[in-house]
Design a protein around this motif. Structure first.
Motif, PDB file in Angstrom:
ATOM      1  N   GLU A 132      39.386  33.558  42.962  1.00 18.20           N
ATOM      2  CA  GLU A 132      39.627  32.444  42.036  1.00 18.20           C
ATOM      3  C   GLU A 132      40.346  31.419  42.028  1.00 18.20           C
ATOM      4  N   GLU A 133      39.981  30.213  41.668  1.00 14.20           N
ATOM      5  CA  GLU A 133      40.228  29.102  43.018  1.00 14.20           C
ATOM      6  C   GLU A 133      41.556  28.659  41.975  1.00 14.20           C
ATOM      7  N   MET A 134      43.224  27.925  42.399  1.00  9.24           N
ATOM      8  CA  MET A 134      44.244  27.664  41.953  1.00  9.24           C
ATOM      9  C   MET A 134      43.034  25.979  41.085  1.00  9.24           C
ATOM     10  N   ILE A 135      43.373  25.729  39.619  1.00 10.41           N
ATOM     11  CA  ILE A 135      43.004  24.537  38.946  1.00 10.41           C
ATOM     12  C   ILE A 135      44.203  23.057  39.691  1.00 10.41           C
ATOM     13  N   ARG A 190      40.942  29.555  37.898  1.00  7.47           N
ATOM     14  CA  ARG A 190      39.943  30.045  37.519  1.00  7.47           C
ATOM     15  C   ARG A 190      39.068  30.802  38.141  1.00  7.47           C
ATOM     16  N   ARG A 191      38.276  32.593  37.650  1.00 11.60           N
ATOM     17  CA  ARG A 191      37.444  32.675  38.581  1.00 11.60           C
ATOM     18  C   ARG A 191      35.944  31.660  38.466  1.00 11.60           C
ATOM     19  N   VAL A 192      35.572  32.168  40.315  1.00 10.94           N
ATOM     20  CA  VAL A 192      34.486  31.140  40.523  1.00 10.94           C
ATOM     21  C   VAL A 192      33.822  32.188  41.635  1.00 10.94           C
ATOM     22  N   ALA A 193      34.192  33.717  41.457  1.00  7.56           N
ATOM     23  CA  ALA A 193      32.943  34.373  42.423  1.00  7.56           C
ATOM     24  C   ALA A 193      33.543  36.310  41.255  1.00  7.56           C
ATOM     25  N   THR A 194      32.217  37.248  41.611  1.00  9.18           N
ATOM     26  CA  THR A 194      32.829  38.138  40.572  1.00  9.18           C
ATOM     27  C   THR A 194      32.258  38.809  41.969  1.00  9.18           C
ATOM     28  N   MET A 195      32.309  40.215  42.167  1.00 17.04           N
ATOM     29  CA  MET A 195      31.512  40.777  43.601  1.00 17.04           C
ATOM     30  C   MET A 195      32.186  42.226  43.191  1.00 17.04           C
ATOM     31  N   ILE A 196      30.569  43.573  43.406  1.00 12.93           N
ATOM     32  CA  ILE A 196      31.035  44.661  43.754  1.00 12.93           C
ATOM     33  C   ILE A 196      29.931  44.788  44.668  1.00 12.93           C
ATOM     34  N   GLU A 204      26.974  47.634  50.199  1.00 12.18           N
ATOM     35  CA  GLU A 204      27.143  46.155  50.479  1.00 12.18           C
ATOM     36  C   GLU A 204      27.142  45.596  49.359  1.00 12.18           C
ATOM     37  N   MET A 205      27.961  44.386  49.160  1.00 11.21           N
ATOM     38  CA  MET A 205      29.271  43.221  48.489  1.00 11.21           C
ATOM     39  C   MET A 205      27.431  42.434  47.378  1.00 11.21           C
ATOM     40  N   ILE A 206      27.434  42.273  46.341  1.00 11.67           N
ATOM     41  CA  ILE A 206      26.744  41.559  45.388  1.00 11.67           C
ATOM     42  C   ILE A 206      27.615  41.609  45.018  1.00 11.67           C
ATOM     43  N   SER A 207      26.784  39.401  44.106  1.00 19.12           N
ATOM     44  CA  SER A 207      27.475  39.242  43.944  1.00 19.12           C
ATOM     45  C   SER A 207      26.986  39.077  42.069  1.00 19.12           C
ATOM     46  N   ILE A 208      27.937  39.489  41.259  1.00 19.38           N
ATOM     47  CA  ILE A 208      27.348  39.666  39.732  1.00 19.38           C
ATOM     48  C   ILE A 208      28.269  38.545  38.360  1.00 19.38           C
ATOM     49  N   GLY A 209      28.191  38.529  37.427  1.00 16.98           N
ATOM     50  CA  GLY A 209      29.215  38.621  36.625  1.00 16.98           C
ATOM     51  C   GLY A 209      29.788  38.804  35.997  1.00 16.98           C
ATOM     52  N   SER A 210      31.170  38.253  36.130  1.00 16.74           N
ATOM     53  CA  SER A 210      31.710  39.257  35.186  1.00 16.74           C
ATOM     54  C   SER A 210      31.605  39.442  33.653  1.00 16.74           C
ATOM     55  N   VAL A 211      30.559  39.462  32.628  1.00 17.38           N
ATOM     56  CA  VAL A 211      30.388  39.185  31.196  1.00 17.38           C
ATOM     57  C   VAL A 211      29.720  40.461  32.056  1.00 17.38           C
ATOM     58  N   ASP A 212      28.586  40.222  32.951  1.00 21.44           N
ATOM     59  CA  ASP A 212      27.517  41.815  32.933  1.00 21.44           C
ATOM     60  C   ASP A 212      28.448  42.439  33.176  1.00 21.44           C
ATOM     61  N   LEU A 213      29.598  42.679  34.258  1.00 21.82           N
ATOM     62  CA  LEU A 213      30.475  43.477  34.699  1.00 21.82           C
ATOM     63  C   LEU A 213      31.192  44.056  33.325  1.00 21.82           C
ATOM     64  N   MET A 228      42.027  23.328  48.661  1.00 20.47           N
ATOM     65  CA  MET A 228      41.633  23.736  47.150  1.00 20.47           C
ATOM     66  C   MET A 228      42.478  25.431  47.758  1.00 20.47           C
ATOM     67  N   THR A 229      42.801  25.969  46.750  1.00 22.67           N
ATOM     68  CA  THR A 229      43.879  27.881  47.410  1.00 22.67           C
ATOM     69  C   THR A 229      42.693  28.408  46.614  1.00 22.67           C
ATOM     70  N   ILE A 230      42.146  28.935  47.529  1.00 22.94           N
ATOM     71  CA  ILE A 230      41.467  30.770  46.921  1.00 22.94           C
ATOM     72  C   ILE A 230      42.178  32.261  46.577  1.00 22.94           C
ATOM     73  N   ARG A 231      42.267  32.808  45.731  1.00 20.06           N
ATOM     74  CA  ARG A 231      42.705  34.200  46.290  1.00 20.06           C
ATOM     75  C   ARG A 231      41.919  35.076  45.568  1.00 20.06           C
ATOM     76  N   SER A 232      42.146  35.806  46.202  1.00 19.98           N
ATOM     77  CA  SER A 232      41.224  37.282  45.979  1.00 19.98           C
ATOM     78  C   SER A 232      41.479  38.455  45.672  1.00 19.98           C
ATOM     79  N   ARG A 233      41.644  39.272  44.985  1.00 20.27           N
ATOM     80  CA  ARG A 233      41.561  39.729  43.630  1.00 20.27           C
ATOM     81  C   ARG A 233      40.864  40.971  43.623  1.00 20.27           C
ATOM     82  N   ARG A 234      41.756  42.351  43.509  1.00 22.70           N
ATOM     83  CA  ARG A 234      40.040  43.637  44.292  1.00 22.70           C
ATOM     84  C   ARG A 234      41.138  44.506  42.915  1.00 22.70           C
ATOM     85  N   GLU A 235      39.819  45.497  42.590  1.00 23.54           N
ATOM     86  CA  GLU A 235      40.267  46.538  41.659  1.00 23.54           C
ATOM     87  C   GLU A 235      39.320  47.416  41.611  1.00 23.54           C
ATOM     88  N   THR A 236      39.661  48.591  41.327  1.00 23.38           N
ATOM     89  CA  THR A 236      38.496  49.674  41.798  1.00 23.38           C
ATOM     90  C   THR A 236      37.764  50.010  39.866  1.00 23.38           C
TER      91      THR A 236
END
Length: 89
Positions: A36-39, A48-54, A67-76, A1-9
């Protein structure tokens, strides 16, 4: 399983709330990390997105911490939409 992380401001012009965070967050720029993990099994690369943190500020006794908090992408997205809809008079 390949996972990548994207960072944005992401910048909020007004104090805001995100579901899952009980306090009002101040206006400003926030780092958002999306994992995100590779399908597997496709003939092309797809993720596909597996986690979003702010990353949010935390008042500490000796300066400012974060602190880094896990949030839903829809909530963001909802918080960004609400922030953009507030008129500055």
């Amino acid at each position: 399983m390949t996972i990548r992380s994207r960072r944005e401001t992401v910048t909020f012009k007004h104090p805001f709330r995100i579901r899952g965070i009980e306090r009002l967050l101040p206006a400003g720029a926030y780092e958002v990390i999306t994992d995100e993990e590779m399908i597997e099994g496709l003939s092309f690369a797809a993720f596909r997105r597996v986690a979003t943190m702010i990353v949010v500020p935390v008042a500490a006794s000796h300066g400012l911490a974060t602190e880094m908090i896990s949030i839903g992408s829809v909530d963001l997205s909802d918080a960004q939409r609400i922030d953009a809809s507030i008129r500055d008079d």
